[in-house]
Design an enzyme around this catalytic site. Structure first.
Site, PDB file in Angstrom:
ATOM      1  N   ARG A   3       0.867  -1.184   0.000  1.00 20.96           N
ATOM      2  CA  ARG A   3       0.000   0.000   0.000  1.00 20.96           C
ATOM      3  C   ARG A   3       0.901   1.230   0.000  1.00 20.96           C
ATOM      4  O   ARG A   3       2.083   1.149   0.357  1.00 20.96           O
ATOM      5  CB  ARG A   3      -0.883   0.029   1.252  1.00 20.96           C
ATOM      6  CG  ARG A   3      -2.001  -0.989   1.212  1.00 20.96           C
ATOM      7  CD  ARG A   3      -2.775  -0.985   2.517  1.00 20.96           C
ATOM      8  NE  ARG A   3      -3.581   0.210   2.703  1.00 20.96           N
ATOM      9  CZ  ARG A   3      -4.296   0.459   3.803  1.00 20.96           C
ATOM     10  NH1 ARG A   3      -4.285  -0.407   4.800  1.00 20.96           N
ATOM     11  NH2 ARG A   3      -5.012   1.566   3.913  1.00 20.96           N
ATOM     12  N   HIS A   4       0.346   2.362  -0.368  1.00 23.33           N
ATOM     13  CA  HIS A   4       1.061   3.643  -0.267  1.00 23.33           C
ATOM     14  C   HIS A   4       1.402   3.917   1.199  1.00 23.33           C
ATOM     15  O   HIS A   4       0.810   3.325   2.107  1.00 23.33           O
ATOM     16  CB  HIS A   4       0.150   4.756  -0.787  1.00 23.33           C
ATOM     17  CG  HIS A   4      -1.207   4.721  -0.131  1.00 23.33           C
ATOM     18  ND1 HIS A   4      -1.440   5.273   1.106  1.00 23.33           N
ATOM     19  CD2 HIS A   4      -2.374   4.145  -0.520  1.00 23.33           C
ATOM     20  CE1 HIS A   4      -2.701   5.047   1.439  1.00 23.33           C
ATOM     21  NE2 HIS A   4      -3.295   4.351   0.471  1.00 23.33           N
ATOM     22  N   GLU A  30      -7.735   3.279  -6.116  1.00 21.64           N
ATOM     23  CA  GLU A  30      -8.514   2.652  -5.042  1.00 21.64           C
ATOM     24  C   GLU A  30      -9.979   2.453  -5.461  1.00 21.64           C
ATOM     25  O   GLU A  30     -10.471   3.133  -6.375  1.00 21.64           O
ATOM     26  CB  GLU A  30      -8.422   3.529  -3.772  1.00 21.64           C
ATOM     27  CG  GLU A  30      -9.159   3.009  -2.538  1.00 21.64           C
ATOM     28  CD  GLU A  30      -8.793   1.566  -2.143  1.00 21.64           C
ATOM     29  OE1 GLU A  30      -8.872   0.658  -3.001  1.00 21.64           O
ATOM     30  OE2 GLU A  30      -8.467   1.351  -0.966  1.00 21.64           O
ATOM     31  N   ARG A  72      -1.137   9.661  -3.457  1.00 22.70           N
ATOM     32  CA  ARG A  72      -0.481   8.972  -2.354  1.00 22.70           C
ATOM     33  C   ARG A  72       0.420   7.823  -2.812  1.00 22.70           C
ATOM     34  O   ARG A  72       1.413   7.513  -2.158  1.00 22.70           O
ATOM     35  CB  ARG A  72      -1.515   8.516  -1.317  1.00 22.70           C
ATOM     36  CG  ARG A  72      -2.705   7.709  -1.834  1.00 22.70           C
ATOM     37  CD  ARG A  72      -3.769   7.709  -0.731  1.00 22.70           C
ATOM     38  NE  ARG A  72      -4.931   6.863  -0.979  1.00 22.70           N
ATOM     39  CZ  ARG A  72      -6.000   7.224  -1.662  1.00 22.70           C
ATOM     40  NH1 ARG A  72      -6.047   8.420  -2.245  1.00 22.70           N
ATOM     41  NH2 ARG A  72      -7.035   6.407  -1.769  1.00 22.70           N
ATOM     42  N   ASN A 106      -5.931   8.736   5.578  1.00 20.05           N
ATOM     43  CA  ASN A 106      -5.821   7.610   6.524  1.00 20.05           C
ATOM     44  C   ASN A 106      -5.824   8.160   7.942  1.00 20.05           C
ATOM     45  O   ASN A 106      -6.489   7.627   8.829  1.00 20.05           O
ATOM     46  CB  ASN A 106      -4.523   6.823   6.325  1.00 20.05           C
ATOM     47  CG  ASN A 106      -4.490   6.007   5.047  1.00 20.05           C
ATOM     48  OD1 ASN A 106      -3.445   5.830   4.441  1.00 20.05           O
ATOM     49  ND2 ASN A 106      -5.640   5.496   4.624  1.00 20.05           N
ATOM     50  N   HIS A 113      -3.501   0.391  -3.359  1.00 15.41           N
ATOM     51  CA  HIS A 113      -4.400   0.733  -2.256  1.00 15.41           C
ATOM     52  C   HIS A 113      -4.999  -0.535  -1.645  1.00 15.41           C
ATOM     53  O   HIS A 113      -4.976  -1.599  -2.258  1.00 15.41           O
ATOM     54  CB  HIS A 113      -5.526   1.633  -2.772  1.00 15.41           C
ATOM     55  CG  HIS A 113      -5.016   2.831  -3.508  1.00 15.41           C
ATOM     56  ND1 HIS A 113      -4.852   4.046  -2.914  1.00 15.41           N
ATOM     57  CD2 HIS A 113      -4.593   2.964  -4.786  1.00 15.41           C
ATOM     58  CE1 HIS A 113      -4.359   4.898  -3.803  1.00 15.41           C
ATOM     59  NE2 HIS A 113      -4.202   4.268  -4.956  1.00 15.41           N
TER      60      HIS A 113
HETATM   61  O1  F6P Z   1      -9.271   3.531   4.261  1.00  8.90           O
HETATM   62  C1  F6P Z   1      -8.352   3.360   3.266  1.00  8.90           C
HETATM   63  C2  F6P Z   1      -8.986   2.774   2.024  1.00  8.90           C
HETATM   64  O2  F6P Z   1      -7.992   2.583   1.056  1.00  8.90           O
HETATM   65  C3  F6P Z   1     -10.122   3.605   1.438  1.00  8.90           C
HETATM   66  O3  F6P Z   1      -9.708   4.607   0.568  1.00  8.90           O
HETATM   67  C4  F6P Z   1     -10.976   2.554   0.783  1.00  8.90           C
HETATM   68  O4  F6P Z   1     -12.301   2.981   0.515  1.00  8.90           O
HETATM   69  C5  F6P Z   1     -10.914   1.467   1.808  1.00  8.90           C
HETATM   70  O5  F6P Z   1      -9.596   1.504   2.317  1.00  8.90           O
HETATM   71  C6  F6P Z   1     -11.173   0.082   1.259  1.00  8.90           C
HETATM   72  O6  F6P Z   1     -11.319  -0.813   2.333  1.00  8.90           O
HETATM   73  P1  F6P Z   1     -12.779  -1.347   2.747  1.00  8.90           P
HETATM   74  O7  F6P Z   1     -13.270  -2.031   1.512  1.00  8.90           O
HETATM   75  O8  F6P Z   1     -12.507  -2.301   3.893  1.00  8.90           O
HETATM   76  O9  F6P Z   1     -13.650  -0.209   3.118  1.00  8.90           O
END
Ligand code: F6P
Length: 751
Positions: free
Chosen positions: A565-566, A638, A617, A572, A704
């Protein structure tokens, strides 16, 4: 200065409350200040009336957050009945208790969402003849919770200048430049092994297990009670090699024997309305309620009447894991499945890929890879290995004689286990299975005819022949086979096993008949990934086409793929999803450590490349890495959280409880309103997987959380339903070693 609390004159009136209710929203204010020549020692703040800060006391001013190298922001939702705000920007010295600089001019005033006066900049007096000027962006909107999230995103898209946008899609930075810009990353000494952490137990370590062991458990054999003899023997046909070791032992390890799951046998199916995402849901027929429901992703699906709906209700089942639910597929996979249901002949709904080839030609490895790929795309796929059936029925110690073409007993026994495996595969297809990979030598026309007869009217057969003329590769495969196959597990002498296997191979060579019948794909010398040929005959349709494309690109050359990941982003830190924020201080430290890691880990590699998404990022995380080409992929962005982009999970739960619940219930299929689901992400990642398969050099993928979950699931062969829940920690590198026999995983936690 200032007036203290300002209240909307109408705020206590009944009328105002009604307006508020009708509008169904609150005032959302976003304040931004931008200056490209920032004075690092001065931190931008905002202060002003209730409810902004509650005081014009500069010591209580609210700090603005840094969004990029030149932009600072503060946004908030104004509580009801506080519709007039007056405020000012101020700069606070970061490192001293010196006086704050307050912006010149009168207070800024927002009344009912409208800004009084138009001042697009804030001027601060540094001395009598020096001023500092910031561009300001102020926006206030009355928004519903739904739009609140969308407007957040709009701000980010419209007003946030990116510090990395100028970077071309493909770039490479030289060592000198980077060390000037990023400080000396080389000074962060890393002993790679020091950072190794254990990988999860269900990790990508197929390379350590003999591929045939991971294939389907022979259910017809366990059902027929092969192991139920009272004397405990298996009825095994013994053409034993003289190993000097007793072979009177149970034929198999317990992991190879299970009882079929009767519950997997499907009942009649139909499509009914389903909430959340996906396309079609095969569940119990409901009289008088037939139609094809096309789901926009969230909320109530729209009903589309279809004249032919009843025809394709039957048998539409792509996801064997979750009966009575939607297919585990999106996009092209779902569209193709539905088209096949409507238009294709019934037997075309099930596809058998029947391997053909001499031993040690990489059939099982190719079959395992193809199985993993198709499963990941959402096709219900199983790998049936006839060798496993043979070992189950006849034990593990057949000598090379057993495989002689002129040995009627051996031939019959081999045909019998092949037929059992084929029977199992067809039964599984009749329960809804989509693609069966039938893994055996199938080296004579007679054997293939038998299989074609069994498949008639039940499934379509494509032969996949692997031919290899490279003596070195064959030699390597023979050695692997003797080391890994359960056939030689009890042979203590490697040379004896090697010799036996060579004789077995010769026995097959004597009777081998290359495929020239039916539909086929011939892979000739494709293992190394350079050169080779692929020949196809009588291949058509979506899935066969996709399989050919995958096979053209895949190879078994060992190389590492590093997934990370970044570095931690500002979003975050704030707990906000999506967005395009820059990385935090800790994220920057990770970026430097990562650069150092990559330099060390890949120092002996001739070529490697760094892939990022198009979001800041990841690009910033990659920026200290020098000397390798960097490629930005939109497909690595992402998961698109649609209208929820920029919100915290708490905000979603509070303002969109239904959305929150729908996602919790089915995170794989849930599609954010105007955004994506995990299944969508998997679909858009397919070209990335194909390219990762095709590359012969190492690749570092900086992406991501959701995207890496999906990519990792491919390598680790994790079921789709687990994808959204795979742990994907920050500041950790997952190294996938692509090898001849499968993949192996190693993890490094740098921070
Ligand atoms: O919170 C960091 C992140 O990369 C968000 O940008 C993204 O929506 C999420 O994680 C994805 O994870 P989850 O599917 O568990 O919400």
């Amino acid at each position: 200065m200032g007036t203290g609390a300002s209240r909307n004159p109408d705020s206590s009136s009944h009328g105002s409350e009604e307006r508020e209710d009708q509008a169904g929203g609150q005032l959302y204010v976003s304040l931004k200040m931008e200056n490209c020549k920032l004075k690092e020692e001065l931190a931008p703040h905002v202060y002003g009336s209730v409810p902004l800060v509650g005081s014009w006391d500069s010591s209580k001013a609210l700090p603005m957050e840094r969004e990029s190298t030149s932009m600072w922001e503060l946004s908030f939702v104004v509580p009801p009945n506080h519709e007039t705000l007056d405020f000012k920007f101020l700069l606070k010295p970061k490192y001293s208790n010196g006086p704050c600089l307050v912006e010149e001019g009168p207070n800024r005033q927002l009344t009912g969402g409208t800004l009084q006066g138009d001042r697009p900049s804030a001027t601060f007096k540094l001395s009598d003849d020096a001023v500092l000027e910031y561009r300001v962006f102020i926006k206030a909107d009355r928004v519903s919770p739904f739009d609140l999230a969308a407007s957040w995103r709009a701000y980010q898209e419209n007003f946030q200048p990116s510090s990395v946008r100028g970077i071309p899609d493909v770039s490479i930075n030289s060592a000198a430049e980077a060390s000037n810009e990023n400080g000396s990353s080389a000074s962060l000494e890393l002993d790679l092994e020091h950072y190794v952490v254990p990988a999860p137990t269900t990790s990508a370590n197929s390379g350590l297990v003999y591929a045939a062991n991971m294939t389907e458990t022979p259910r017809s054999l366990s059902r027929r009670g092969v192991f139920s003899k009272t004397d405990g023997s298996s009825g095994a046909l013994h053409y034993q090699r003289d190993t000097g070791v007793s072979v009177d032992r149970p034929d198999l390890t317990p992991m190879e024997v299970t009882v079929p799951d009767a519950a997997k046998i499907s009942s009649g199916s139909g499509l009914v309305e389903s909430k959340s995402v996906g396309t079609f849901s095969p569940v119990q027929k409901q009289e008088g309620h037939r139609g094809l429901f096309v789901d926009r992703g969230v909320g109530s699906p729209r009903l589309v009447k279809s004249a032919s709906a009843t025809t394709f209700f039957v048998d539409l089942k792509l996801d064997s894991e979750s009966k009575n639910s939607m297919p585990a597929a999106a996009g092209a996979v779902a569209a193709a499945a539905v088209a096949d249901q409507m238009l294709g002949p019934k037997e075309d709904r099930h596809l058998a890929i029947v391997l053909v080839g001499l031993p040690a030609r990489g059939k099982t490895f190719t079959a395992a890879k193809l199985t993993r790929y198709l499963r990941w795309l959402g096709h219900d796929t199983k790998h049936f290995n006839v060798g496993k059936y043979r070992r189950l029925k006849h034990g593990v110690n057949q000598s090379a004689d057993f495989f002689r073409g002129d040995n009627p007993e051996g031939l019959e026994a081999r045909n019998e286990v092949a037929a059992l495996a084929m029977e199992d595969m067809i039964s599984w297809m009749q329960e809804g299975g989509q693609v069966g990979i039938f893994d055996a030598t199938n080296s004579t026309r007679k054997r293939r005819n038998m299989l074609m007869k069994m498949a008639e009217g039940k499934c379509k057969i494509i032969f996949l022949e692997t031919l290899c003329n490279d003596r070195q590769i064959i030699e390597r495969n023979i050695r692997l086979k003797v080391q890994q196959s359960p056939d030689y597990a009890e042979e203590p002498d490697f040379e004896a096993g090697y010799h036996d296997f060579k004789v077995r191979l010769e026995n097959y060579e004597k009777v081998y008949e290359p495929v020239d019948e039916g539909s086929y794909i011939k892979m000739i010398d494709m293992v190394s990934g350079h050169g080779g040929q692929i020949q196809v005959n009588n291949i058509s349709g979506y899935l066969p086409g996709r399989i050919v494309f995958f096979l053209v690109n895949t190879h078994l050359t060992p190389r590492p793929i590093l997934l990370t990941r970044h570095g931690e982003s500002l979003d975050n830190v704030r707990g906000r999803i999506g967005g395009d924020s820059v990385i935090s201080d800790s994220g920057e430290l990770y970026a430097k450590k990562l650069a150092n890691f990559v330099e060390k880990r890949l120092k002996n590699e001739r070529a490697a490349s760094i892939w990022t998404s198009t979001l800041q990022r990841t690009i910033l995380t990659a920026s200290p890495i020098v000397g390798f080409p960097k490629i930005q992929w939109r497909a690595l962005d992402e998961i698109n959280a649609g209208v929820c982009d920029g919100m915290t999970y708490e905000e979603i739960k509070k303002n969109m409880p239904e959305e929150y619940e729908s996602r919790k219930k089915d995170k794989l299929r849930y599609r954010y309103p105007r955004g994506e689901s995990y299944l969508d992400v998997i679909q858009r990642l397919e070209p990335v997987i194909i390219e990762l398969e095709r590359q012969r050099a190492p690749v570092v993928v900086i992406s991501h959380q959701a995207v890496l979950r999906a990519l990792y699931a491919y390598f680790a062969d994790r079921p789709l339903k687990e994808v959204p829940h795979i742990e994907m920690p920050l500041h950790t590198i997952i190294e996938i070693q692509m090898g001849v026999t499968g993949v192996q995983e190693k993890r490094y936690k740098l921070m």
